[in-house]
Design a protein around this motif. Sequence first.
Motif, PDB file in Angstrom:
ATOM      1  N   THR A 171      39.147  25.864  36.113  1.00 29.48           N
ATOM      2  CA  THR A 171      38.716  27.259  36.020  1.00 29.48           C
ATOM      3  C   THR A 171      38.585  27.661  34.558  1.00 29.48           C
ATOM      4  O   THR A 171      39.349  27.207  33.700  1.00 29.48           O
ATOM      5  N   SER A 172      37.620  28.509  34.277  1.00 24.93           N
ATOM      6  CA  SER A 172      37.478  29.103  32.956  1.00 24.93           C
ATOM      7  C   SER A 172      37.996  30.536  32.973  1.00 24.93           C
ATOM      8  O   SER A 172      38.670  30.975  32.057  1.00 24.93           O
ATOM      9  N   ILE A 174      39.286  33.729  36.145  1.00 28.52           N
ATOM     10  CA  ILE A 174      39.544  34.026  37.555  1.00 28.52           C
ATOM     11  C   ILE A 174      39.554  35.539  37.726  1.00 28.52           C
ATOM     12  O   ILE A 174      40.119  36.263  36.911  1.00 28.52           O
ATOM     13  N   CYS A 179      35.092  33.296  40.321  1.00 32.61           N
ATOM     14  CA  CYS A 179      35.646  32.454  39.257  1.00 32.61           C
ATOM     15  C   CYS A 179      34.496  31.888  38.433  1.00 32.61           C
ATOM     16  O   CYS A 179      33.370  31.752  38.913  1.00 32.61           O
ATOM     17  N   LEU A 181      33.830  28.329  36.639  1.00 36.86           N
ATOM     18  CA  LEU A 181      34.363  26.975  36.652  1.00 36.86           C
ATOM     19  C   LEU A 181      33.656  26.120  35.606  1.00 36.86           C
ATOM     20  O   LEU A 181      32.524  26.407  35.200  1.00 36.86           O
ATOM     21  N   PHE A 199      43.086  25.716  45.532  1.00 40.03           N
ATOM     22  CA  PHE A 199      43.763  26.272  44.361  1.00 40.03           C
ATOM     23  C   PHE A 199      45.241  25.884  44.342  1.00 40.03           C
ATOM     24  O   PHE A 199      46.086  26.671  43.912  1.00 40.03           O
TER      25      PHE A 199
END
Length: 809
Positions: A171-172, A174, A179, A181, A199
């Motif tokens: 993930t970059s 959230i 999200c 990604l 997750f």
Amino acid sequence: MQKNNIKIDKKTQNIIDTLVRVYKKPSFSAEFDHLTASLNTQKKFFIKQELARLFKPFERTIDMSRESKYKVTEFSWNGKRFFLDDIGRRIFLLELDKFGEQYTAGVFEAVNNAEIYARFEKQFLYEQKIKEFEVQITELGRTTKRLEERLYCAKPIKIIRQAGEPIDAVTSNISRSGCLLRVKPYAILQQNEIFEIDFNALTSQFAFDKQPKACYQVKFLSPTPDKDGAQRVGVQLIDKNYEWTQFLDKYVLENRSSFKVDITNAKDLAETRLLEDHLLETSNWLMVFANADENKLKQLKYVLTNPANKNQHDFFVDGQNINRLNGVLLRLWPQLTEKSTPIVVVRFEQKGEIHFLAATLKQLIDNDLLKAFCLFANKKGLLQLFMLRKQSIDQRQLDEIKFNWFKSAKEADQALQPLTEINQIISLYPLDQQISAFELFGEHTLKPDDLKKLSAFRCPSIKNHVIGHFDIRPKCARQEMRYFYSTAVTLTIPENKQAINGNLIDLSVSGLSVQLPAQLPAQLPAIADTLEVAKVLAVTIPKFDQFGERNAIHNAFYKIVGINRRSKTLHFQVYNSDKSDLIRHFMRQLIQNNRAKLNINDQYDKFVILQKALCVAFITNYPSIAFGISKSPKKIFEVSRLLTADFNSVELASLQKLQSPIQNQHISVFQLIYDDKRNPPYLRSISRFVRNKESCDDEVAFQLIPNRVDIAKQARAGANPRLQNQFIRKALQTDTLKVFNLKIQPVAHNSTQAIEEQLAYVSRYNRHQAENIKSFASKLTGILEVLDNQAFWQTLGSYDINQKDKAKN
């Protein structure tokens, strides 16, 4: 730009341009023989010689620095350095494609050809104007009411695809509804692809009832890879899983201090909510909520109005204050087969009673009764033209609304319970400007036979069914605890001092409700019938004289916010004046001192819930598009946020055909507002609104000619209506037509009270952003509503109402 020194006649030049594309292909010989069959040998030799010259490799590069009035940048190609502006670069790349990706004399000459450059410059300037008026598209009702924020954190996740092996990703950021990604390898995922995300790493330190998996859909793919070869992929949550979203809320909240937080979404949400509130106040769409079964209209349940469309609601109310929309729509229902249907309605009086005729425009034209219909309206009553759109609401859509607007399943079910009785939304939009197409000239006679045929369009009178009328204004009225309190009340109409006696049902700090007697005195029924939502009355409660003759509820001003004419009950809210605070203080003290004796009235909660549910349904199912108009320090005005409930709406599709493709959730409204024949170069209606801040109507028609940059356009406002109608009919006969009805409504107030929660949240974490939102609210001056009017003009076609017979296409 330099001119080509070789003088070639136009016919020969066209042959050369055609042969350039096939010069090095096997089909060249056949194409050459075909195009030059009528030419002599000398001419043929010249064409081959010119093609050979154009395809000769060229060494000299191009530098536009001294000649171009636009920004020139370095451009490298195949080891050569060029200095080109945006126009030159576009010509260069297109010519390279024509000459087989080789830099030749033909490419050099085309880039330096003044005529070619001027043609591309015209297109470039047009595109720049289009780009200048790009606005962000905001999908109504799809952004949640919860304060959305992005938490920047890198956590390993696993993408479980419907087909193929699982993919490990990171993930970059959230957020609650999506999200960003980072996925390897690049381009492994597809746009709109749906998959599950595991997750487990994110939830390892939390207690979670189910597997930490949720379903997401790809909404964004970065066009270029990152340095490590990963692709940034934006995904949106599509699971209707309240437990998962509540977990994400909790996760973001508890980790806010550990990771960087971006509240851009919260700012966008606040601006969207602000515009939604104004749209509710200003929209001309009259929305009717109904129940239908197997193509049969069973019952009209509710109708939602605002100050802008109240008049069209009242058009359907007869002399007995009964809304006759049920009979009108029942008559029309079998013919409403299309999503958009123009309808014509006549209201007339006969023997002291109000009656209605209703038909679709197509019905009247097919039966050659449009002239008779209009003649009848001219002689007997009032004609109104509407665009009618209908849409179904199924359980899936209802679940979508619930999830987008509410935090928990219980809260959502309670709030939208009234909508479970509704499966059809019928929306009516007045086409006041287009009635000019029905104007009759000269003498016309209504034939007895036509009059008999018109009786088939008479609408039944359904008096045993009352449509619930709700106004958007009470949405904030009396959302507070209410208590039963029965005593006499006197209501006084300030204009004529007429008094009506009633009985108090309940009271609250900011309002009260009153029951009128079942049998009013002989002189009062007419007065009672004039009472309407937003009317201000003076209220006196004699029993409160025990607190002093001049107590706060002695001729206190209250505003009507709800009327139930069947049960003869009125709902009031304190009218804002210099005494409103005294009234609220008095009522607050009264309730506190007598709390043990007062029982809670929970019935009004249902009224508030239903009213709110209808407003939510209106926003979520808004039938067309709209955008904001704001003040600007540098320009005459600015446009902001195009609002739509459906990215597949006919209005957006038509806008895209006007050379305004949707790019990165943005679209241009340039064609809708621009008019280069005027100074400043905007539609007369736009300039008039900016100057006077008054409501304006317009209709803009476009004649789409293939491969044409400047699309022929005609606006109705300020022009002769006959010219507009002639322009449209001509376009219908020759080329593709696009027509938009525009309605600009002024914004009366900045409505920041509607976004208090969002403002407080943004201010807590970024005060500068909160000030920007307040500035946005103060600069907003109007809402421009856009309706694609194609269905009306396509149906009307070249029909001339003043001819004896239908005109043929």
